[in-house]
Scaffold this active site. Structure first.
Site, short mmCIF file in Angstrom:
data_model
loop_
_atom_site.label_atom_id
_atom_site.label_comp_id
_atom_site.label_asym_id
_atom_site.label_seq_id
_atom_site.Cartn_x
_atom_site.Cartn_y
_atom_site.Cartn_z
N LYS A 25 0.82 -1.22 0.00
CA LYS A 25 0.00 0.00 0.00
C LYS A 25 0.86 1.27 0.00
CE LYS A 25 -0.97 -0.26 4.94
NZ LYS A 25 0.27 0.45 5.32
N ARG A 70 -4.93 2.58 12.56
CA ARG A 70 -4.47 1.21 12.76
C ARG A 70 -5.34 0.44 13.73
NH1 ARG A 70 1.89 0.15 12.32
NH2 ARG A 70 2.19 1.36 10.45
N ARG A 112 12.11 -5.20 1.24
CA ARG A 112 11.80 -3.77 1.26
C ARG A 112 13.00 -2.90 1.64
NH1 ARG A 112 6.15 -2.24 3.64
NH2 ARG A 112 7.04 -2.47 5.72
N ARG A 145 14.73 -0.76 6.86
CA ARG A 145 14.24 -0.25 8.13
C ARG A 145 14.48 -1.25 9.26
NH1 ARG A 145 8.20 1.16 6.73
NH2 ARG A 145 7.99 0.16 8.74
N ARG A 194 4.44 -7.97 13.79
CA ARG A 194 3.67 -6.90 13.14
C ARG A 194 2.44 -7.47 12.44
NH1 ARG A 194 7.85 -4.36 9.47
NH2 ARG A 194 6.26 -2.89 8.82
#
Ligand SMILES: [Zn+2]
Length: 292
Positions: free
Chosen positions: A13, A88, A127, A164, A175
């Site tokens: 997203k 969230r 990522r 990250r 997560r």
């Protein structure tokens, strides 16, 4: 266009929000970016956020809401926004509802990105983001472009890719668990409000971009297509009339008049030009903000 993109970490997203923001000339508002900026500044809130993020936990609602409230008050948000990674949980969603009602800017749509969890884990491990301009890439699914266009708009050098701290395998599982527990309930929350649209977010990035565009298209795509066809026809009329006027054959004046009136019928061209200019200035504005 005021929308929320809903999806697990790794659902893509962020990448799609970036594309949508560029295409529509509206800001992508990511709580992750807002938080990382606070962490980089080393404020007390930033330090608290850092500890939570590195443990794969969610950051305090009050802190996040304060940042969102501040961000939605900035002038570039007037034309719309894309919320990416917020809300969230149900508390944040209800608070956002109240805030947007207060601002008189209700959401137009909420798009849910569906991807299975094995694919999510694979994607997160690939990522990377640029330390200089903040662009998000994925070495597996959307690597940085190569060649002359590949330079970082922040430095003019190649993008400086970093992973990250919370994209490592140990925190990814946590997560995903937190997402299922806290964020999944938002699907029903927004469905009940008639705002929810779901897309299949597996597969190639460009295909997902197309699915997202279709999900956000107005309810009557046939009517929109007719309008586009009409605009193209009148643009073609204006072009051929202008060509005829240039060649200075007999009847030039009448032809030129026709060309002029046909040109008037193509507000789409002027709108496109105006939009492109607005996007250029907003984009450079966004860069200034993210560099801070
Ligand atoms: Zn960069």
């Amino acid at each position: 266009m005021r929308i929320v993109l809903l999806g697990a970490p790794g659902s893509g997203k962020g990448t799609q929000a970036q594309r949508l923001a560029e295409r529509n000339g509206i800001p992508q508002i990511s709580t992750g970016d807002l938080l990382r900026a606070a962490v980089a500044r080393g404020t007390a809130l930033g330090l608290a956020a850092k500890a939570a993020m590195e443990g794969g936990r969610l950051v305090d609602d009050a802190l996040v809401l304060g940042m969102i409230r501040e961000r939605l008050g900035e002038p570039d948000v007037r034309a719309g926004f894309i919320l990416d990674g917020f809300p969230r949980n149900l508390i944040q969603a209800a608070a956002l509802d109240g805030l947007l009602a207060e601002l008189g800017q209700p959401l137009d749509a909420v798009v849910q990105f569906e991807v299975d969890s094995a694919e999510l884990v694979r994607r997160i491990s690939g990522r990377r983001s640029c330390a200089d301009c903040g662009r998000v890439f994925n070495v597996l699914t959307s690597p940085p472009p190569t060649g002359a266009a590949a330079m970082c708009p922040g430095t003019g050098a190649p993008h400086r890719l970093i992973q990250r701290a919370d994209d490592n395998e140990a925190t990814v599982a946590e997560r995903l668990r937190v997402y299922d527990e806290k964020t999944r309930p938002l699907i029903d929350f927004y469905r009940a409000r008639g705002l929810l649209r779901t897309i299949d977010a597996a597969g190639e990035v460009n295909a997902v971009t197309q699915r997202l565009a279709r999900a956000l298209a107005p309810a009557a795509p046939a009517a929109a297509a007719r309008v586009r066809k009409g605009a193209a026809k009148s643009a073609a009329r204006a072009k051929s009339a202008a060509r005829a006027a240039k060649s200075r054959r007999p009847g030039t004046r009448a032809t030129a008049r026709r060309a002029k009136s046909a040109r008037k019928k193509t507000p789409a061209r002027a709108a496109r030009k105006k939009h492109a200019a607005a996007m250029r200035s907003r984009r450079s504005g966004a860069r200034r903000r993210t560099r801070r």
